[in-house]
Design a protein around this motif. Structure first.
Motif, PDB file in Angstrom:
ATOM      1  N   ILE A   1       0.860   6.802   9.594  1.00 48.84           N
ATOM      2  CA  ILE A   1       1.550   5.869   8.707  1.00 48.84           C
ATOM      3  C   ILE A   1       3.034   6.225   8.621  1.00 48.84           C
ATOM      4  O   ILE A   1       3.915   5.353   8.680  1.00 48.84           O
ATOM      5  CB  ILE A   1       0.919   5.893   7.299  1.00 48.84           C
ATOM      6  CG1 ILE A   1      -0.451   5.221   7.320  1.00 48.84           C
ATOM      7  CG2 ILE A   1       1.826   5.216   6.276  1.00 48.84           C
ATOM      8  CD1 ILE A   1      -0.411   3.725   7.583  1.00 48.84           C
ATOM      9  N   LEU A   2       3.329   7.518   8.507  1.00 48.78           N
ATOM     10  CA  LEU A   2       4.711   7.961   8.412  1.00 48.78           C
ATOM     11  C   LEU A   2       5.503   7.555   9.655  1.00 48.78           C
ATOM     12  O   LEU A   2       6.632   7.063   9.560  1.00 48.78           O
ATOM     13  CB  LEU A   2       4.764   9.470   8.219  1.00 48.78           C
ATOM     14  CG  LEU A   2       6.149  10.090   8.049  1.00 48.78           C
ATOM     15  CD1 LEU A   2       6.858   9.504   6.833  1.00 48.78           C
ATOM     16  CD2 LEU A   2       6.039  11.612   7.929  1.00 48.78           C
ATOM     17  N   SER A   3       4.908   7.709  10.817  1.00 44.43           N
ATOM     18  CA  SER A   3       5.580   7.352  12.064  1.00 44.43           C
ATOM     19  C   SER A   3       5.852   5.849  12.126  1.00 44.43           C
ATOM     20  O   SER A   3       6.936   5.413  12.562  1.00 44.43           O
ATOM     21  CB  SER A   3       4.719   7.774  13.257  1.00 44.43           C
ATOM     22  OG  SER A   3       5.316   7.382  14.469  1.00 44.43           O
TER      23      SER A   3
ATOM     24  N   ASP B   1       0.795  -1.224   0.000  1.00 44.14           N
ATOM     25  CA  ASP B   1       0.000   0.000   0.000  1.00 44.14           C
ATOM     26  C   ASP B   1       0.829   1.276   0.000  1.00 44.14           C
ATOM     27  O   ASP B   1       0.372   2.305  -0.506  1.00 44.14           O
ATOM     28  CB  ASP B   1      -0.923   0.023   1.233  1.00 44.14           C
ATOM     29  CG  ASP B   1      -1.918  -1.126   1.236  1.00 44.14           C
ATOM     30  OD1 ASP B   1      -2.447  -1.446   0.150  1.00 44.14           O
ATOM     31  OD2 ASP B   1      -2.147  -1.717   2.311  1.00 44.14           O
ATOM     32  N   TRP B   2       2.036   1.219   0.560  1.00 43.32           N
ATOM     33  CA  TRP B   2       2.787   2.449   0.804  1.00 43.32           C
ATOM     34  C   TRP B   2       4.216   2.349   0.280  1.00 43.32           C
ATOM     35  O   TRP B   2       4.832   1.292   0.317  1.00 43.32           O
ATOM     36  CB  TRP B   2       2.827   2.762   2.300  1.00 43.32           C
ATOM     37  CG  TRP B   2       1.470   3.041   2.880  1.00 43.32           C
ATOM     38  CD1 TRP B   2       0.667   2.151   3.534  1.00 43.32           C
ATOM     39  CD2 TRP B   2       0.768   4.272   2.827  1.00 43.32           C
ATOM     40  NE1 TRP B   2      -0.501   2.768   3.906  1.00 43.32           N
ATOM     41  CE2 TRP B   2      -0.476   4.067   3.482  1.00 43.32           C
ATOM     42  CE3 TRP B   2       1.053   5.541   2.310  1.00 43.32           C
ATOM     43  CZ2 TRP B   2      -1.420   5.079   3.626  1.00 43.32           C
ATOM     44  CZ3 TRP B   2       0.115   6.558   2.446  1.00 43.32           C
ATOM     45  CH2 TRP B   2      -1.107   6.319   3.102  1.00 43.32           C
ATOM     46  N   LYS B   3       4.702   3.488  -0.180  1.00 41.28           N
ATOM     47  CA  LYS B   3       6.098   3.627  -0.592  1.00 41.28           C
ATOM     48  C   LYS B   3       6.665   4.882   0.074  1.00 41.28           C
ATOM     49  O   LYS B   3       6.186   5.996  -0.123  1.00 41.28           O
ATOM     50  CB  LYS B   3       6.189   3.769  -2.120  1.00 41.28           C
ATOM     51  CG  LYS B   3       7.592   4.040  -2.669  1.00 41.28           C
ATOM     52  CD  LYS B   3       8.463   2.813  -2.593  1.00 41.28           C
ATOM     53  CE  LYS B   3       9.774   3.016  -3.351  1.00 41.28           C
ATOM     54  NZ  LYS B   3       9.555   3.055  -4.809  1.00 41.28           N
TER      55      LYS B   3
ATOM     56  N   LYS C   1       9.701  11.439   0.950  1.00 37.44           N
ATOM     57  CA  LYS C   1       8.463  11.405   0.181  1.00 37.44           C
ATOM     58  C   LYS C   1       7.668  10.166   0.604  1.00 37.44           C
ATOM     59  O   LYS C   1       8.233   9.150   1.007  1.00 37.44           O
ATOM     60  CB  LYS C   1       8.727  11.360  -1.324  1.00 37.44           C
ATOM     61  CG  LYS C   1       9.443  12.598  -1.879  1.00 37.44           C
ATOM     62  CD  LYS C   1       9.560  12.538  -3.386  1.00 37.44           C
ATOM     63  CE  LYS C   1      10.394  13.678  -3.940  1.00 37.44           C
ATOM     64  NZ  LYS C   1       9.914  15.003  -3.532  1.00 37.44           N
ATOM     65  N   LEU C   2       6.339  10.276   0.482  1.00 32.27           N
ATOM     66  CA  LEU C   2       5.452   9.169   0.813  1.00 32.27           C
ATOM     67  C   LEU C   2       4.374   9.073  -0.252  1.00 32.27           C
ATOM     68  O   LEU C   2       3.768  10.088  -0.621  1.00 32.27           O
ATOM     69  CB  LEU C   2       4.813   9.389   2.190  1.00 32.27           C
ATOM     70  CG  LEU C   2       3.866   8.286   2.681  1.00 32.27           C
ATOM     71  CD1 LEU C   2       4.638   6.992   2.959  1.00 32.27           C
ATOM     72  CD2 LEU C   2       3.124   8.744   3.944  1.00 32.27           C
ATOM     73  N   TYR C   3       4.151   7.874  -0.756  1.00 32.76           N
ATOM     74  CA  TYR C   3       3.145   7.656  -1.800  1.00 32.76           C
ATOM     75  C   TYR C   3       2.175   6.568  -1.358  1.00 32.76           C
ATOM     76  O   TYR C   3       2.573   5.548  -0.785  1.00 32.76           O
ATOM     77  CB  TYR C   3       3.817   7.217  -3.108  1.00 32.76           C
ATOM     78  CG  TYR C   3       4.837   8.190  -3.623  1.00 32.76           C
ATOM     79  CD1 TYR C   3       4.455   9.327  -4.333  1.00 32.76           C
ATOM     80  CD2 TYR C   3       6.197   7.979  -3.399  1.00 32.76           C
ATOM     81  CE1 TYR C   3       5.396  10.219  -4.808  1.00 32.76           C
ATOM     82  CE2 TYR C   3       7.149   8.868  -3.866  1.00 32.76           C
ATOM     83  CZ  TYR C   3       6.739   9.995  -4.575  1.00 32.76           C
ATOM     84  OH  TYR C   3       7.682  10.888  -5.034  1.00 32.76           O
ATOM     85  N   HIS C   4       0.885   6.796  -1.647  1.00 31.55           N
ATOM     86  CA  HIS C   4      -0.137   5.784  -1.411  1.00 31.55           C
ATOM     87  C   HIS C   4      -0.354   5.052  -2.730  1.00 31.55           C
ATOM     88  O   HIS C   4      -0.951   5.576  -3.670  1.00 31.55           O
ATOM     89  CB  HIS C   4      -1.442   6.435  -0.939  1.00 31.55           C
ATOM     90  CG  HIS C   4      -2.482   5.438  -0.570  1.00 31.55           C
ATOM     91  ND1 HIS C   4      -3.831   5.621  -0.815  1.00 31.55           N
ATOM     92  CD2 HIS C   4      -2.385   4.216   0.019  1.00 31.55           C
ATOM     93  CE1 HIS C   4      -4.507   4.573  -0.390  1.00 31.55           C
ATOM     94  NE2 HIS C   4      -3.653   3.713   0.120  1.00 31.55           N
ATOM     95  N   LEU C   5       0.151   3.828  -2.816  1.00 30.47           N
ATOM     96  CA  LEU C   5       0.255   3.138  -4.091  1.00 30.47           C
ATOM     97  C   LEU C   5      -1.088   2.705  -4.657  1.00 30.47           C
ATOM     98  O   LEU C   5      -1.228   2.556  -5.873  1.00 30.47           O
ATOM     99  CB  LEU C   5       1.174   1.925  -3.943  1.00 30.47           C
ATOM    100  CG  LEU C   5       2.618   2.268  -3.529  1.00 30.47           C
ATOM    101  CD1 LEU C   5       3.405   0.995  -3.262  1.00 30.47           C
ATOM    102  CD2 LEU C   5       3.305   3.115  -4.588  1.00 30.47           C
TER     103      LEU C   5
ATOM    104  N   GLU D   1       3.687   6.819  -8.405  1.00 34.49           N
ATOM    105  CA  GLU D   1       4.505   7.590  -7.460  1.00 34.49           C
ATOM    106  C   GLU D   1       4.711   9.028  -7.937  1.00 34.49           C
ATOM    107  O   GLU D   1       5.824   9.505  -8.089  1.00 34.49           O
ATOM    108  CB  GLU D   1       5.865   6.893  -7.249  1.00 34.49           C
ATOM    109  CG  GLU D   1       5.756   5.477  -6.737  1.00 34.49           C
ATOM    110  CD  GLU D   1       7.089   4.749  -6.731  1.00 34.49           C
ATOM    111  OE1 GLU D   1       8.134   5.394  -6.549  1.00 34.49           O
ATOM    112  OE2 GLU D   1       7.087   3.527  -6.930  1.00 34.49           O
ATOM    113  N   LYS D   2       3.614   9.714  -8.138  1.00 32.74           N
ATOM    114  CA  LYS D   2       3.664  11.097  -8.609  1.00 32.74           C
ATOM    115  C   LYS D   2       3.211  12.092  -7.551  1.00 32.74           C
ATOM    116  O   LYS D   2       3.606  13.264  -7.579  1.00 32.74           O
ATOM    117  CB  LYS D   2       2.767  11.251  -9.848  1.00 32.74           C
ATOM    118  CG  LYS D   2       3.162  10.400 -11.039  1.00 32.74           C
ATOM    119  CD  LYS D   2       4.465  10.839 -11.660  1.00 32.74           C
ATOM    120  CE  LYS D   2       4.742  10.084 -12.956  1.00 32.74           C
ATOM    121  NZ  LYS D   2       6.032  10.448 -13.567  1.00 32.74           N
TER     122      LYS D   2
END
Length: 451
Positions: free
Chosen positions: A409-411, A377-379, A388-392, A398-399
């Motif tokens: 989620i980041l934590s 789900d996440w990159k 950077k964080l992307y919700h796939l 990844e734009k």
């Protein structure tokens, strides 16, 4: 008898193979193998460059462990060493000088070819000039500029930077047939370089994808432009580069088919065959060509395992799992310094505990220049402190960076990254710098590496 062959392809994107959904017929032999094999849809390299990726493949340890990836230190164990200790006959054939004996990759191999001892005539001539001319002299600088200008403007590839796929296959098949009657088990590692730029495939393979072939001269000029001025590559030039890239895959696939046929004829159809790539390749999806990126085009790789049965798996696996898998099928215990997991329990019982892949390279052991986290789900990406964080699910390309929009989620991801960094730091060790001779540096520079 459990014979095993590991086939690796430099710079091969997973999505340019037919068995991964590509519309072009680039990979009929690999596709045929995949039909009756185990195919992994979410396989990832842990680094987007050869030198950093191969320690994870062949030693099942993360890139920056044990002193980093400049060479294979005594803290790492090559899978070839594991198999040799178990009584296997082992051989490796490749021509990427970052994987040569100077950097420790020959350990555990009874037969090892890395092409270092086979420089071209032009490479010998350049070495003679370097040895016999003062590098500050007017004549030396003139000859160096002439070399660079010739490649850039005239499109001449002055000296080969790697050995072509047909010769690598010839060397590999010669060893396979020579060991046909051996009483010991056999392990072969063959690495193909042709898919790495410069893309100069034989004309017959280009004609599978275009009406007229592109000359080697123009291919070399396009390669220079894509590396030095990627923003100036036109749409037509980009398509030319993709045509050349796909033709290199087709050529390599043909040679892989020849190798597989020889293996099955000589060793038997029950030979374990594993095919993967050290990293992918980018075509301006995020503003660059070539590789060394942490976006998916640089790290999402094919992974196909021909063993008993067949299946398709979407679990998150990494190249760090390759060596434990080989050891498991060979009936060997993985050493304590293997950090990946065998894929055999996933194949046989559906057992797999890891739900993400982490990769890092560059910088120092505890503070890499690039690091990424990837699950379904996440990159997460951290490139020289640029997070950077992307919700796939909503943004597979990844734009759209949403680093500030989901702190929970980041934590969580940062916590897993920190645990990874701690694990890497625990293996820290001091190593001596590897001295590369001029010929090695020259050939690596032709592949786009700078020193």
């Amino acid at each position: 008898m459990t014979d095993i062959a590991l086939i690796t392809i430099d710079s091969l994107r997973y999505d340019h193979l037919g068995c991964y959904g590509y519309e072009r017929d680039t990979s009929s032999n690999i596709d045929q193998l995949a039909e009756n094999a185990h195919q992994f849809l979410n396989a990832f390299a842990h680094a987007g460059m050869t030198r950093a990726s191969f320690p994870t493949i062949l030693t099942s340890s993360y890139t920056n462990m044990y002193g980093g990836y400049d060479r294979i230190t005594e803290g790492r164990t090559l899978v070839s060493e594991v198999l040799t200790q178990a009584g296997y006959s082992t051989a490796g054939f490749h021509s990427n000088l970052f994987l040569c004996a100077d950097f420790g990759y020959q350990r555990g191999f009874d037969t090892f070819y890395d092409s270092k001892t086979d420089p071209s005539f032009v490479a010998k001539l350049r070495q003679f000039i370097k040895t016999n001319l003062n590098q500050d002299s007017i004549l030396y600088n003139f000859l160096q500029r002439l070399y660079d200008t010739t490649e850039k403007n005239a499109g001449l590839n002055v000296g080969s930077s790697y050995v072509k796929a047909d010769e690598i296959t010839d060397r590999s098949t010669e060893w396979v047939t020579k060991t046909e009657a051996d009483s010991s088990d056999r392990f072969l590692w063959t690495h193909y370089m042709d898919v790495h730029h410069p893309y100069v495939p034989p004309e017959e393979y280009q004609l599978e994808f275009r009406d007229t072939p592109i000359s080697d001269r123009r291919s070399i000029k396009l390669r220079r432009k894509m590396l030095e001025a990627p923003e100036e590559i036109t749409e037509n030039e980009q398509q030319d580069l993709i045509d050349l890239y796909d033709a290199e895959i087709r050529f390599t696939d043909h040679e892989i088919g020849r190798l597989i046929n020889t293996i099955e004829d000589s060793w038997g159809e029950d030979t374990i065959i594993l095919i993967t790539a050290d990293h992918g390749e980018e075509f301006y999806e995020h503003g660059q060509y070539s590789h060394n990126t942490i976006h998916d085009e640089g790290i999402h790789v094919p992974l196909i395992l021909s063993a008993d049965g067949s299946g398709v798996y979407d679990e998150m696996v990494g190249l760090i799992d390759v060596s434990p898998t080989i050891a498991d099928y060979a009936g060997c215990d993985s050493p304590d310094n293997f950090y990946g997991s065998s894929l055999k329990p996933l194949i046989e019982n559906g057992e797999w505990s890891r739900d993400h892949v982490i990769g890092d390279w560059g910088g120092s052991e505890g503070k890499p220049d690039r690091i990424f986290y990837r699950d379904k789900d996440w990159k997460y990406m951290n490139n020289q402190e640029d997070e950077k964080l992307y919700h796939l699910e909503t943004d597979p390309a990844e734009k759209d960076d949403i680093i500030s929009q989901d702190p929970a989620i980041l934590s969580e991801i940062r916590g897993k990254i920190e645990a990874h960094r701690k694990q890497v730091t625990e293996t820290s060790m001091d190593i001596d710098e590897v001295e590369m001779d001029d010929e090695v540096e020259d050939r690596l520079e032709k592949l786009g590496y700078k020193f």
